[in-house]
Design a protein around this motif. Sequence first.
Motif, mmCIF file in Angstrom:
data_model
loop_
_atom_site.group_PDB
_atom_site.id
_atom_site.type_symbol
_atom_site.label_atom_id
_atom_site.label_comp_id
_atom_site.label_asym_id
_atom_site.label_seq_id
_atom_site.Cartn_x
_atom_site.Cartn_y
_atom_site.Cartn_z
ATOM 1 N N VAL A 118 0.848 -1.198 0.000
ATOM 2 C CA VAL A 118 0.000 0.000 0.000
ATOM 3 C C VAL A 118 0.882 1.245 0.000
ATOM 4 C CG1 VAL A 118 -1.745 1.311 1.271
ATOM 5 C CG2 VAL A 118 -1.912 -1.172 1.138
ATOM 6 N N SER A 119 1.924 1.230 0.809
ATOM 7 C CA SER A 119 2.853 2.361 0.866
ATOM 8 C C SER A 119 3.487 2.607 -0.497
ATOM 9 C CB SER A 119 3.931 2.094 1.920
ATOM 10 O OG SER A 119 4.821 3.171 1.986
ATOM 11 N N ARG A 120 3.887 1.539 -1.172
ATOM 12 C CA ARG A 120 4.507 1.671 -2.497
ATOM 13 C C ARG A 120 3.531 2.282 -3.492
ATOM 14 N NH1 ARG A 120 4.174 -0.362 -7.071
ATOM 15 N NH2 ARG A 120 2.798 -2.081 -6.524
ATOM 16 N N ARG A 121 2.281 1.817 -3.478
ATOM 17 C CA ARG A 121 1.280 2.335 -4.414
ATOM 18 C C ARG A 121 0.950 3.803 -4.123
ATOM 19 N NH1 ARG A 121 -1.734 -2.559 -3.173
ATOM 20 N NH2 ARG A 121 -3.361 -1.178 -2.381
ATOM 21 N N LEU A 122 0.793 4.141 -2.839
ATOM 22 C CA LEU A 122 0.530 5.542 -2.482
ATOM 23 C C LEU A 122 1.706 6.426 -2.861
ATOM 24 C CD1 LEU A 122 -1.213 5.203 1.000
ATOM 25 C CD2 LEU A 122 -2.220 6.107 -1.102
ATOM 26 N N SER A 123 2.905 5.943 -2.619
ATOM 27 C CA SER A 123 4.107 6.699 -2.952
ATOM 28 C C SER A 123 4.186 6.960 -4.456
ATOM 29 C CB SER A 123 5.344 5.938 -2.468
ATOM 30 O OG SER A 123 6.501 6.672 -2.720
ATOM 31 N N GLU A 124 3.922 5.946 -5.251
ATOM 32 C CA GLU A 124 3.942 6.103 -6.708
ATOM 33 C C GLU A 124 2.885 7.100 -7.165
ATOM 34 O OE1 GLU A 124 3.545 2.287 -8.605
ATOM 35 O OE2 GLU A 124 5.515 1.619 -7.885
ATOM 36 N N GLU A 125 1.679 6.987 -6.632
ATOM 37 C CA GLU A 125 0.587 7.890 -7.013
ATOM 38 C C GLU A 125 0.935 9.331 -6.652
ATOM 39 O OE1 GLU A 125 -2.736 8.933 -8.836
ATOM 40 O OE2 GLU A 125 -2.266 6.803 -8.615
ATOM 41 N N LEU A 126 1.455 9.524 -5.449
ATOM 42 C CA LEU A 126 1.805 10.860 -4.982
ATOM 43 C C LEU A 126 2.967 11.440 -5.787
ATOM 44 C CD1 LEU A 126 0.832 12.841 -2.882
ATOM 45 C CD2 LEU A 126 2.295 11.720 -1.204
ATOM 46 N N CYS A 127 3.991 10.642 -6.035
ATOM 47 C CA CYS A 127 5.144 11.119 -6.823
ATOM 48 C C CYS A 127 4.718 11.475 -8.240
ATOM 49 C CB CYS A 127 6.251 10.070 -6.847
ATOM 50 S SG CYS A 127 7.155 9.952 -5.299
ATOM 51 N N ASP A 128 3.908 10.621 -8.850
ATOM 52 C CA ASP A 128 3.434 10.919 -10.209
ATOM 53 C C ASP A 128 2.692 12.244 -10.245
ATOM 54 O OD1 ASP A 128 4.543 8.619 -11.234
ATOM 55 O OD2 ASP A 128 2.647 7.510 -11.326
ATOM 56 N N TYR A 129 1.787 12.441 -9.298
ATOM 57 C CA TYR A 129 1.022 13.686 -9.264
ATOM 58 C C TYR A 129 1.940 14.885 -9.041
ATOM 59 C CZ TYR A 129 -1.942 17.433 -7.600
ATOM 60 O OH TYR A 129 -2.524 18.657 -7.425
ATOM 61 N N LEU A 130 2.782 14.811 -8.026
ATOM 62 C CA LEU A 130 3.628 15.960 -7.679
ATOM 63 C C LEU A 130 4.636 16.295 -8.771
ATOM 64 C CD1 LEU A 130 4.193 15.238 -3.883
ATOM 65 C CD2 LEU A 130 2.821 17.089 -4.880
ATOM 66 N N VAL A 131 5.226 15.291 -9.389
ATOM 67 C CA VAL A 131 6.257 15.545 -10.397
ATOM 68 C C VAL A 131 5.646 15.847 -11.766
ATOM 69 C CG1 VAL A 131 8.238 14.553 -11.623
ATOM 70 C CG2 VAL A 131 7.992 14.207 -9.149
ATOM 71 N N GLU A 132 4.660 15.051 -12.170
ATOM 72 C CA GLU A 132 4.095 15.215 -13.510
ATOM 73 C C GLU A 132 3.149 16.408 -13.614
ATOM 74 O OE1 GLU A 132 5.319 13.577 -16.041
ATOM 75 O OE2 GLU A 132 6.563 12.414 -14.654
ATOM 76 N N LYS A 133 2.325 16.604 -12.596
ATOM 77 C CA LYS A 133 1.317 17.670 -12.691
ATOM 78 C C LYS A 133 1.723 18.954 -11.980
ATOM 79 C CE LYS A 133 -2.431 14.753 -13.851
ATOM 80 N NZ LYS A 133 -3.792 14.403 -13.731
ATOM 81 N N LYS A 134 2.545 18.851 -10.967
ATOM 82 C CA LYS A 134 2.928 20.039 -10.191
ATOM 83 C C LYS A 134 4.435 20.281 -10.214
ATOM 84 C CE LYS A 134 -1.239 20.936 -9.108
ATOM 85 N NZ LYS A 134 -1.886 22.037 -9.804
ATOM 86 N N GLY A 135 5.149 19.515 -11.018
ATOM 87 C CA GLY A 135 6.609 19.619 -11.061
ATOM 88 C C GLY A 135 7.112 21.001 -11.424
ATOM 89 N N ALA A 136 6.508 21.632 -12.420
ATOM 90 C CA ALA A 136 6.941 22.979 -12.819
ATOM 91 C C ALA A 136 6.736 23.958 -11.668
ATOM 92 C CB ALA A 136 6.177 23.450 -14.059
ATOM 93 N N TRP A 137 5.595 23.857 -10.985
ATOM 94 C CA TRP A 137 5.340 24.740 -9.851
ATOM 95 C C TRP A 137 6.360 24.481 -8.731
ATOM 96 C CZ3 TRP A 137 4.557 24.663 -4.688
ATOM 97 C CH2 TRP A 137 4.111 25.855 -4.101
ATOM 98 N N LEU A 138 6.602 23.200 -8.434
ATOM 99 C CA LEU A 138 7.567 22.854 -7.384
ATOM 100 C C LEU A 138 8.946 23.437 -7.708
ATOM 101 C CD1 LEU A 138 6.632 19.125 -6.695
ATOM 102 C CD2 LEU A 138 6.253 21.054 -5.166
ATOM 103 N N GLN A 139 9.397 23.256 -8.936
ATOM 104 C CA GLN A 139 10.717 23.767 -9.322
ATOM 105 C C GLN A 139 10.761 25.291 -9.283
ATOM 106 O OE1 GLN A 139 11.260 21.541 -12.988
ATOM 107 N NE2 GLN A 139 12.620 20.110 -11.942
ATOM 108 N N GLU A 140 9.693 25.913 -9.732
ATOM 109 C CA GLU A 140 9.618 27.372 -9.719
ATOM 110 C C GLU A 140 9.681 27.933 -8.294
ATOM 111 O OE1 GLU A 140 6.057 30.492 -10.647
ATOM 112 O OE2 GLU A 140 6.438 28.965 -12.177
ATOM 113 N N HIS A 141 9.250 27.148 -7.327
ATOM 114 C CA HIS A 141 9.224 27.588 -5.929
ATOM 115 C C HIS A 141 10.327 26.949 -5.092
ATOM 116 C CE1 HIS A 141 5.337 28.988 -7.351
ATOM 117 N NE2 HIS A 141 5.472 29.909 -6.420
ATOM 118 N N GLY A 142 11.389 26.526 -5.740
ATOM 119 C CA GLY A 142 12.581 26.054 -5.025
ATOM 120 C C GLY A 142 12.605 24.590 -4.670
#
Length: 188
Positions: A118-142
């Motif tokens: 479950v941890s692996r699946r949640l981690s993958e889902e969260l990483c995909d969302y944060l990097v793929e959909k919010k990655g530009a925002w994350l990088q822009e904000h340090g």
Amino acid sequence: MDSKCALREETAQLVADYLDHCCRPEGSQERPPTSPAAATLRSVARELRRRYQDFFECAQNQLLHQAPEQVLSEVAELMSQGDCNWGRVAVLVVFAGALLEMEQPHKEVGARPLGGEVSRRLSEELCDYLVEKKGAWLQEHGGWTGFHHHFTQKQAPPQSDPSSTLCCIMAAAAGFGLVGLALLLAVR
């Protein structure tokens, strides 16, 4: 290594640190955080979990029969509709930890390792969302260093209103039978 790969690696490490922290057996010694951002996330999570304890307990009770990664995906998608900010990022990661905890109700010392698949699946889902959909925002904000600085320089909970972020979570969760959650926080 390009910046997207570096962000994915750092995000995976941070998320794994937090989810491992969430599913450690009660009474076991806490492992040190893997980075300053991980320490900051744990601190922010403690405050959010303390402040909105009723919400998280209710969510855990109501979502027992749902696939945690599906709930997380739906919540992330709904949260995408507003502006991104560090408060929303923190609440989403904390919510993932709460979903993992509900899958592991008997966190006893000496019990089998908690959370594995479950941890692996949640981690993958969260990483995909944060990097793929919010990655530009994350990088822009340090990146995660920016996350750490945002919360440690403020020495306070998120500047964005966590209540409004939790309302987004509640709205997403309502599709999973959590209509009563809106009343729970409205009463507060």
